[in-house]
Design an enzyme around this catalytic site. Structure first.
Site, mmCIF file in Angstrom:
data_model
loop_
_atom_site.group_PDB
_atom_site.id
_atom_site.type_symbol
_atom_site.label_atom_id
_atom_site.label_comp_id
_atom_site.label_asym_id
_atom_site.label_seq_id
_atom_site.Cartn_x
_atom_site.Cartn_y
_atom_site.Cartn_z
ATOM 1 N N ASP A 113 0.836 -1.195 0.000
ATOM 2 C CA ASP A 113 0.000 0.000 0.000
ATOM 3 C C ASP A 113 0.873 1.248 0.000
ATOM 4 O OD1 ASP A 113 -2.089 1.781 0.127
ATOM 5 O OD2 ASP A 113 -2.480 1.478 2.261
ATOM 6 N N ASP A 317 -0.876 6.355 -7.072
ATOM 7 C CA ASP A 317 -1.213 5.306 -6.122
ATOM 8 C C ASP A 317 -1.254 3.961 -6.833
ATOM 9 O OD1 ASP A 317 -2.075 4.105 -3.714
ATOM 10 O OD2 ASP A 317 -4.176 4.334 -4.292
#
Length: 439
Positions: A113, A317
């Site tokens: 992440d 991201d």
């Protein structure tokens, strides 16, 4: 708001030594920094890899995850100035990475992440734990496990630490999942490289179903708790294979790409990374405009700017599947694609994507307009497969983008088959066209 797509890329991580309980470890007041080799490469896989799903089924699952993630990321930015409310973290990603934890090492899979910092795994004794593919980590089984004291710098870096006998943490996520436990340190093994004294969360109360594909999360954000910061390696890269074939292996490189004999420099595009003091974990980019076909869209310059209060801006991201653009910018992109693609619009909503067209039964090749993201100092022209997704069975062709409010995200479909390099020392992000399954 239009349906959004986010494809959760989970990194296959062998996690083994996270946190333990007070009964069987020595507390450490000062975290020992690794003095060993910390450069490694590990394989990544999509969270849905190995499942018998069509491309659009994978995308639809990604849309659902993406909606949750977008809400979490936006919630983090909104809550950054609220000292009363407990912070909400990004949570899930789209890739799993393999790693091992402890001595002797036990193998785990965990979510990569880039939108959060904490490294954590489920630990025994487990008050409340979700089902995971591997056995839950038992600190008693590892000779290298130790708890971190409340005076430790990493404990002080927690958003809201609680200290009684141990440094306790609580992380909550936008889908109401949460992890709670104590902060500890362990030896983590990535491939053939073992790194001692990695601080992580030993989760003994973990609720929600958002992490069931793996045994926890490995945070790759910019904060002190992340793996990137703890290893003190200012550069890392990943290369994500196409969503069309999730049997192929994506790769993460920790350390300078030259260390892995990756020296390709042609067609490289480099843009500055921007820091947001209100949300220091995110990797922000400066997006100055978008071109569709031969038209630079009349997007207001402030649309993608990071605001003084910490809202707005564009983050890159790996854990979000499609790109989300602030509503007014997305509306212009949608209008331009609709006018330039000579196909009937499909507004059934069956795919979960907002901009779709109906494909004729005998259609093989469809001409689509080029798409260029004008980042500061880097005009990044994307190949068609990085923004248009077709399915002949469903008879649709869709734009892999959606609308957002307040924050924009450059997603992983747009990054596929590119070597994406984060250089925190130079404060840059670079994109190099690469056949990722050949690395």
């Amino acid at each position: 708001m239009p349906s959004l797509l986010s494809f959760v890329l989970l990194l296959s991580v062998t996690l083994m030594a996270l946190l333990a309980s007070p009964a069987f470890s020595t507390s450490r007041g000062t975290l020992e920094r690794p003095q060993v080799k910390t450069r490694f490469r590990v394989n990544l896989k999509y969270v849905d890899s190995g499942k018998n799903l069509t491309k659009f089924q994978r995308i639809q699952r990604g849309i659902k995850r993406g909606n949750h993630r977008l809400q979490r990321l936006w919630g983090m930015a909104l809550d950054s100035n609220d000292v009363v409310q407990a912070p909400v973290h990004a949570g899930n990603g789209e890739f799993l990475m393999k790693l091992a934890i402890g001595t002797p090492p036990g193998t785990y899979s965990a979510v990569l992440d880039t939108g959060s910092d904490l490294i954590w795994t489920q630990c025994k004794p487990c008050t409340d734990c979700y089902d995971q593919p591997t056995p839950i980590f038992d600190p008693k089984s590892s000779s290298s496990f130790s708890k971190l004291s409340c005076s430790n710098d990493l404990c002080k870096s927690l958003p809201q630490p609680t200290c009684k006998n141990d440094c306790e943490y609580l992380y909550t996520y936008g889908d109401y999942s949460s992890t709670q436990g104590i902060l500890a340190q362990e030896t983590f093994t990535f491939g053939d490289v073992s790194v001692p004294h990695i601080g992580f969360g030993c989760g003994q109360d973990n609720e929600g179903d958002g992490f069931s594909q793996g045994a926890g999360i490995v945070g790759f954000g910019r904060g002190p708790l992340s793996l990137v910061s703890q290893l003190n390696e200012p550069q890392f890269s990943y290369c994500l294979t196409s969503i069309d074939d999730n049997s192929k292996t994506s790769t993460l490189f920790m350390g300078p790409k030259e260390s892995f004999n990756i020296t390709k420099t042609e067609s490289i595009k480099t843009t500055p990374l921007i820091q947001n003091p209100s949300q220091p974990s995110f990797y922000y980019l400066s997006l100055e405009g978008i071109t569709v076909g031969d038209a630079r869209l009349p997007i207001n310059p402030s649309t993608f700017e990071l605001q003084e209060d910490g809202t707005g801006g564009v983050i890159i991201d790996s854990g979000t599947t499609i790109t989300y653009l602030e509503q007014s910018g997305f509306d212009l992109v949608k209008k331009e694609f609709t006018s330039r693609i000579n196909l009937p619009v499909d507004d059934s909503g069956a795919t979960g994507l907002d901009v779709c067209f109906r494909l004729p039964a005998d259609s093989k090749d469809v001409e689509v307009p080029k798409l260029v993201f004008h980042f500061k100092d880097a005009d990044l022209e994307l190949p068609g497969e990085n923004y248009m997704i077709g399915d002949s069975t469903m008879g649709v062709l869709c734009l892999a983008m959606g609308a957002s409010s307040g924050m924009s995200i450059f997603g992983n479909i747009q990054q596929q088959n590119m070597l994406v390099t984060y250089d925190i020392g130079k404060e840059t992000a670079s994109f190099t066209p690469t056949q990722c399954d050949n690395l």
